[in-house]
Every structure is written in C-alpha cells, then in structure tokens.
Design a protein around this motif. Structure first.
Motif, PDB file in Angstrom:
ATOM      1  N   GLY A  91       3.365   9.453   3.237  1.00  0.00           N
ATOM      2  CA  GLY A  91       4.757   9.592   3.635  1.00  0.00           C
ATOM      3  C   GLY A  91       4.916   9.692   5.140  1.00  0.00           C
ATOM      4  N   ALA A  92       4.006  10.443   5.787  1.00  0.00           N
ATOM      5  CA  ALA A  92       4.079  10.575   7.243  1.00  0.00           C
ATOM      6  C   ALA A  92       3.784   9.256   7.941  1.00  0.00           C
ATOM      7  CB  ALA A  92       3.092  11.647   7.709  1.00  0.00           C
ATOM      8  N   LEU A  93       2.825   8.493   7.422  1.00  0.00           N
ATOM      9  CA  LEU A  93       2.505   7.205   8.026  1.00  0.00           C
ATOM     10  C   LEU A  93       3.653   6.218   7.857  1.00  0.00           C
ATOM     11  CD1 LEU A  93      -1.243   6.787   6.985  1.00  0.00           C
ATOM     12  CD2 LEU A  93      -0.336   7.352   9.250  1.00  0.00           C
ATOM     13  N   LEU A  94       4.294   6.239   6.678  1.00  0.00           N
ATOM     14  CA  LEU A  94       5.440   5.363   6.468  1.00  0.00           C
ATOM     15  C   LEU A  94       6.580   5.736   7.407  1.00  0.00           C
ATOM     16  CD1 LEU A  94       6.896   3.146   4.903  1.00  0.00           C
ATOM     17  CD2 LEU A  94       7.519   4.857   3.183  1.00  0.00           C
ATOM     18  N   ALA A  95       6.833   7.024   7.553  1.00  0.00           N
ATOM     19  CA  ALA A  95       7.888   7.457   8.475  1.00  0.00           C
ATOM     20  C   ALA A  95       7.566   7.071   9.907  1.00  0.00           C
ATOM     21  CB  ALA A  95       8.081   8.968   8.364  1.00  0.00           C
ATOM     22  N   ALA A  96       6.281   7.187  10.298  1.00  0.00           N
ATOM     23  CA  ALA A  96       5.883   6.803  11.654  1.00  0.00           C
ATOM     24  C   ALA A  96       6.057   5.306  11.877  1.00  0.00           C
ATOM     25  CB  ALA A  96       4.424   7.206  11.897  1.00  0.00           C
ATOM     26  N   ALA A  97       5.789   4.507  10.829  1.00  0.00           N
ATOM     27  CA  ALA A  97       5.962   3.056  10.958  1.00  0.00           C
ATOM     28  C   ALA A  97       7.429   2.680  11.085  1.00  0.00           C
ATOM     29  CB  ALA A  97       5.329   2.346   9.764  1.00  0.00           C
ATOM     30  N   LEU A  98       8.283   3.408  10.391  1.00  0.00           N
ATOM     31  CA  LEU A  98       9.702   3.065  10.394  1.00  0.00           C
ATOM     32  C   LEU A  98      10.441   3.633  11.590  1.00  0.00           C
ATOM     33  CD1 LEU A  98      10.599   3.543   6.603  1.00  0.00           C
ATOM     34  CD2 LEU A  98       9.934   1.456   7.798  1.00  0.00           C
TER      35      LEU A  98
ATOM     36  N   GLY B  25       0.816  -1.218   0.000  1.00  0.00           N
ATOM     37  CA  GLY B  25       0.000   0.000   0.000  1.00  0.00           C
ATOM     38  C   GLY B  25       0.845   1.261   0.000  1.00  0.00           C
ATOM     39  N   PHE B  26       1.892   1.300   0.828  1.00  0.00           N
ATOM     40  CA  PHE B  26       2.776   2.466   0.858  1.00  0.00           C
ATOM     41  C   PHE B  26       3.479   2.657  -0.485  1.00  0.00           C
ATOM     42  CE2 PHE B  26       3.012   1.884   5.637  1.00  0.00           C
ATOM     43  CZ  PHE B  26       2.301   3.037   5.918  1.00  0.00           C
ATOM     44  N   ALA B  27       3.804   1.560  -1.161  1.00  0.00           N
ATOM     45  CA  ALA B  27       4.574   1.644  -2.400  1.00  0.00           C
ATOM     46  C   ALA B  27       3.722   2.045  -3.597  1.00  0.00           C
ATOM     47  CB  ALA B  27       5.263   0.301  -2.671  1.00  0.00           C
ATOM     48  N   ARG B  28       2.485   1.564  -3.664  1.00  0.00           N
ATOM     49  CA  ARG B  28       1.686   1.725  -4.884  1.00  0.00           C
ATOM     50  C   ARG B  28       0.603   2.785  -4.781  1.00  0.00           C
ATOM     51  NH1 ARG B  28       4.861  -0.198  -8.434  1.00  0.00           N
ATOM     52  NH2 ARG B  28       3.140   0.327  -9.824  1.00  0.00           N
ATOM     53  N   TYR B  29       0.255   3.232  -3.573  1.00  0.00           N
ATOM     54  CA  TYR B  29      -0.839   4.189  -3.424  1.00  0.00           C
ATOM     55  C   TYR B  29      -0.330   5.399  -2.643  1.00  0.00           C
ATOM     56  CZ  TYR B  29      -3.583   0.169  -4.833  1.00  0.00           C
ATOM     57  OH  TYR B  29      -4.073  -0.919  -5.519  1.00  0.00           O
ATOM     58  N   ARG B  30      -0.342   6.528  -3.304  1.00  0.00           N
ATOM     59  CA  ARG B  30       0.149   7.758  -2.705  1.00  0.00           C
ATOM     60  C   ARG B  30      -1.030   8.663  -2.359  1.00  0.00           C
ATOM     61  NH1 ARG B  30       5.210   7.045  -0.838  1.00  0.00           N
ATOM     62  NH2 ARG B  30       6.466   5.918  -2.379  1.00  0.00           N
ATOM     63  N   TYR B  31      -1.035   9.145  -1.143  1.00  0.00           N
ATOM     64  CA  TYR B  31      -2.042  10.106  -0.704  1.00  0.00           C
ATOM     65  C   TYR B  31      -1.374  11.070   0.260  1.00  0.00           C
ATOM     66  CZ  TYR B  31      -2.165   6.327   2.727  1.00  0.00           C
ATOM     67  OH  TYR B  31      -1.815   5.348   3.603  1.00  0.00           O
ATOM     68  N   ARG B  32      -2.130  11.983   0.817  1.00  0.00           N
ATOM     69  CA  ARG B  32      -1.539  13.102   1.526  1.00  0.00           C
ATOM     70  C   ARG B  32      -0.665  12.666   2.698  1.00  0.00           C
ATOM     71  NH1 ARG B  32      -5.435  17.935   3.235  1.00  0.00           N
ATOM     72  NH2 ARG B  32      -5.469  18.017   0.940  1.00  0.00           N
ATOM     73  N   LEU B  33      -1.112  11.722   3.478  1.00  0.00           N
ATOM     74  CA  LEU B  33      -0.388  11.349   4.689  1.00  0.00           C
ATOM     75  C   LEU B  33       0.400  10.056   4.531  1.00  0.00           C
ATOM     76  CD1 LEU B  33      -3.092  12.173   7.399  1.00  0.00           C
ATOM     77  CD2 LEU B  33      -1.151  13.569   6.676  1.00  0.00           C
TER      78      LEU B  33
END
Length: 298
Positions: free
Chosen positions: A126-133, A116-124
């Motif tokens: 990047g922030a959600l991916l950073a929070a997960a990492l 989902g992070f790789a194929r679907y881009r929406y407003r948050l």
C-alpha cells in the motif's frame, strides 16, 4: 341508478390531470439534465470554436471591434505560414516521438506494476502504491528543477531522450492508477486455471491477463499519451532549440515581448488538436468499452 352512471362517467375525467403531473415529474429531471449537459458541452466547446474561427480570420478581422465569432472572409494564410515553418514541424514530430516513447515505456513498467499491486498484497504494498501515485500530484514546475540539475550532469538537456525520460514520472502513475483497479477485479478463476496449467506469474500476465485487458490498457495508453502530448512546463525547462522542443513550446513562442501572433498561434493550435481529436473519435468505442469494463467489474 342515474347517480351510479354519473359517477362512472365522471371518474375517468379526474385521471388525466394526475397522469400529467406524474409525467411532468418524470420529464422535468430529464429536461433539466439535458439542459445542463448541453450548457456544459457548449461551455467546453466554445474556446475550441473560437480558436478554430480565429485561425480562419484575416489579421484585420482578428482585432476587429466588436469581435465576431465567424470570419467574414475566411483565409488559410495562417495555416500556410505554420505548415511552411520547418522548425514548428520539427517540434510537432518531437511531440509525437516523445509522447509515444514515454507512453510505451510507461506501459512496459506500469502494466506489470499495476498487476503486482492489484494481485499481490504484502506489508509495504500500500505504501509503495501510494508513493507511485503521489508523484502524479506534484505540479510539473516542482519536477522541472530537479530534472534540469540531473540532466545537465548527464548531458540530456535539449534532447528528446531526456524529455522522454522526464515524462515517465508523469505518465507512469496515471497508467498504474487506471490499471490497478481493473486488475484487482480480474476474474480469479482465470488466474487459478493458469496456475493449474503450470503458468508462472509473468507468463500468466503475458498470455492471459494482457490479451483480455486490451481495452483497459488502450484507454490507459491514450490518457498517458495525452498527458505527455499536452505537457509544457518540463519541455520548456529542458529544451532550448527546435531539435528537441515540443509543439506546446512552439505554440507559446508566438507570444513575444512586443506582440502575440494570434493567427498563426491559433492555426498551430488547431493543427496540434486535430490528431488527438481524430484518434479519440476513431477509438471512442474502445475507450467507452475500456472504461465500462472496469466500472462493471467494480
């Protein structure tokens, strides 16, 4: 005429030194790289060799001065003591159960999340991916106290279930981080063909993406398992008895207030290292294929 022949006869003699210099310039970096590589491998293997050698030494040789790497009278008495310790074998089984459980749950959550992070881009996104990492950057000791307070209220202290749940924040970000880059470079043509065949996102992931990504998923699973397999601080904080403790805690128990039982501790360390070493050697081609597939797509 004579001078022309003399020039032609002396011309080839000047070429070999140049060729040797060119060859030396080409060989020198290779020799330096090989030397550095061998030194680095020796540096990393030296502690493992010392542990293995110590596990075979009688107690008298372990404390001999000057110290020797190879044992003069090899013995398996330390391995016998470890293998006869039922509590330590229970901890070994707990490490397998907790490591496998945390890895499987992290894959079930991390593969769809990474896709989902790789194929679907929406407003948050990047922030959600950073929070997960970013949770992977926290030292385990920073997570141990919050886990302890929450699990005490839930009755999960000193249970393998609680320890498995506690390991998910350690393994899951690693799985997402390794697979997100791979899925980002997944061929768009295959996804478009799946959409034209009427497959939704979930069915595309299950029927198309996962089968073609098995090497990368296997690599992520292996690294995630190793992260759980080697974890110590959280296991020490959340467990009290061998019924739930893992092998790293059991190995550390050989260090007591009055002595360190080096023979049994190194024997237990060797036994704990062997499964990971065997799995890595067996799966090394798959590991290289998984890493190279992501690198080639990048």
């Amino acid at each position: 005429m004579t001078s022309t022949i003399a020039k032609s006869s002396t011309a080839p003699t000047a070429a070999p030194p140049r060729h040797r210099r060119v060859r030396a310039r080409r060989v020198a970096p290779a020799v330096a790289f090989t030397t550095i590589s061998v030194a680095a491998v020796a540096l990393f293997l030296m502690p493992i060799a010392w542990i293995f050698a110590t596990s075979l030494k009688p107690t008298s040789e372990i404390f001999a001065i000057p110290a020797r790497l190879l044992p003069e009278a090899p013995t398996l008495e330390h391995f016998g003591a470890v293998l006869s310790d039922g509590a330590l074998l229970q901890m070994f089984g707990n490490s397998l159960v907790v490591g496998a459980g945390a890895t499987i749950l992290s894959l079930l959550l991390g593969v769809p999340a990474a896709f989902g992070f790789a194929r679907y881009r929406y407003r948050l996104s990047g922030a959600l991916l950073a929070a997960a990492l970013v949770t992977r950057m926290f030292p385990p000791v920073a997570l141990a106290l919050p886990f302890f307070l929450q699990f005490r209220e839930l009755g999960l202290i000193n249970t393998t279930v609680g320890l498995t749940i506690a390991y998910i924040p350690i393994v899951l970000p690693l799985v997402i981080w390794m697979l997100e880059g791979f899925f980002r470079e997944f061929p768009e043509e295959l996804l478009e063909a799946a959409r034209m065949d009427g497959l939704g996102t979930l069915r595309t992931l299950i029927r198309i993406v996962i089968p073609l990504s098995r090497p990368a998923i296997a690599v992520a699973a292996l690294f995630g398992f190793l992260a759980a397999w080697n974890e110590f601080v959280i296991a020490l904080s959340l467990t009290r008895t061998p019924d739930a403790q893992t092998m790293p805690v059991g190995i550390a128990s050989y260090i007591t207030q009055f002595q360190t039982v080096w023979g049994q501790m190194t024997a237990a360390s060797v036994l704990y290292l062997l499964p990971v070493l065997i799995i890595t050697l067996i799966a090394q081609r798959g590991i290289i294929a998984g890493l190279m597939s992501g690198a080639s797509k990048g």
